[in-house]
Design a protein around this motif. Sequence first.
Motif, PDB file in Angstrom:
ATOM      1  N   THR B  39     -68.014 -85.108 -32.202  1.00  0.00           N
ATOM      2  CA  THR B  39     -66.686 -84.019 -33.062  1.00  0.00           C
ATOM      3  C   THR B  39     -65.259 -84.225 -32.565  1.00  0.00           C
ATOM      4  N   LYS B  40     -64.495 -84.155 -33.325  1.00  0.00           N
ATOM      5  CA  LYS B  40     -63.448 -84.095 -33.773  1.00  0.00           C
ATOM      6  C   LYS B  40     -62.705 -84.404 -31.958  1.00  0.00           C
ATOM      7  N   GLU B  41     -62.847 -83.456 -31.866  1.00  0.00           N
ATOM      8  CA  GLU B  41     -61.961 -84.034 -30.396  1.00  0.00           C
ATOM      9  C   GLU B  41     -62.213 -85.345 -29.224  1.00  0.00           C
ATOM     10  N   ARG B  42     -63.687 -85.654 -29.456  1.00  0.00           N
ATOM     11  CA  ARG B  42     -64.108 -86.552 -28.263  1.00  0.00           C
ATOM     12  C   ARG B  42     -64.222 -87.898 -29.561  1.00  0.00           C
ATOM     13  N   GLU B  46     -65.864 -85.913 -37.218  1.00  0.00           N
ATOM     14  CA  GLU B  46     -66.808 -85.094 -37.749  1.00  0.00           C
ATOM     15  C   GLU B  46     -68.387 -86.269 -38.563  1.00  0.00           C
TER      16      GLU B  46
END
Lengths: 142, 206
Positions: B39-42, B46
Amino acid sequence: MNQLERVQRSLQKKSVPHFEIGDTVRVHVKVVEGEKERIQVYEGAVIARKGSLNTEMFTVRKVSYGVGVERIFPVHSPIVTKIDVVRQGKVRRAKLYYLRGKKGKFSRVEDREFVGEGKAQSGSARAAESAEAPVEAVAAKS
Amino acid sequence: MTNGLLGKKLGMTQMLDEARLTPVTVIEAGPCRVVMVKTKERDGYEAVQLSFGDVKDRKLSKAQLGHLKKHEAPASRVLKEFKKDGDVAVGQTVKADIFKKGDWVDVIGVSKGKGFQGVVRRHHYSGGPESHGSMFHRAPGSIGASSFPSRVWKGKTLPGHMGAERVTTQRLKVIEARPDENLLFVRGAVPGAANGLLVVRKSKKG
């Protein structure tokens, strides 16, 4: 049996009539003319069978009006609707390409029949034969 | 799901496409398991990580086994990331049904190795005459000027190792898909030998 062979077997026709090199066969070919479909019969001697499984092809030769004609059909094509064996031939070779140069007789199991009426086949007719054969081959593939 | 999946080249044959005999390559595509969703956050981008192929545990390193164990995935031969396309959950299987008849795909594989080859084979130099007293046959000839630049230009085509590199074949047509047998039939040839690993993805050129 490897995976590819299993796939190839799935692309084959359910049943194909048994015919051998040298047999005289009647091939029922589906011809599409515009909207209509009809069956055309092509009769001649099987002079070669090539390939294996779903890619097998056979060559049928006949002499039409003194001109040799050869058509190559895929055994498993839906265009070939039916193959009737008219006569069985007695041959000692797997490929009967030698017939191309011959005019006279070609031995069979029982009837020792003439291949064609082209006794007086001239040199020009034979030249036309070699020119016509590839055209027919292209037509059979499409 | 994803924009593609992993597969194995089985070989080539012929089949009918709209009543025309067509050369096809048979690909065993999938089933691939979603091991990880980045994911983008982690991770900063993506992606979906897919696994393909059964393998014995002892064939993998502890690091690989640890990673698979963490995501509760069985031991698998290959892990590869793909672009995310819609909703994906870990543990999901990606099968050949993401492609259907008439789709365009790109197929990526490792080409057959050709060994050390000369310039005629490798770069299509025309070579010299074979006879008539010619003493120049398949050699590269001059590879540059003299005092300037006093070196060989970068990128000069010379003999060397050929093949065994990553090759993408773009825009191949899917002739048939059989998701229950995990089979894809694409028109034409794909890189590499039979049993080679392939990546099949949606065509970039549509």
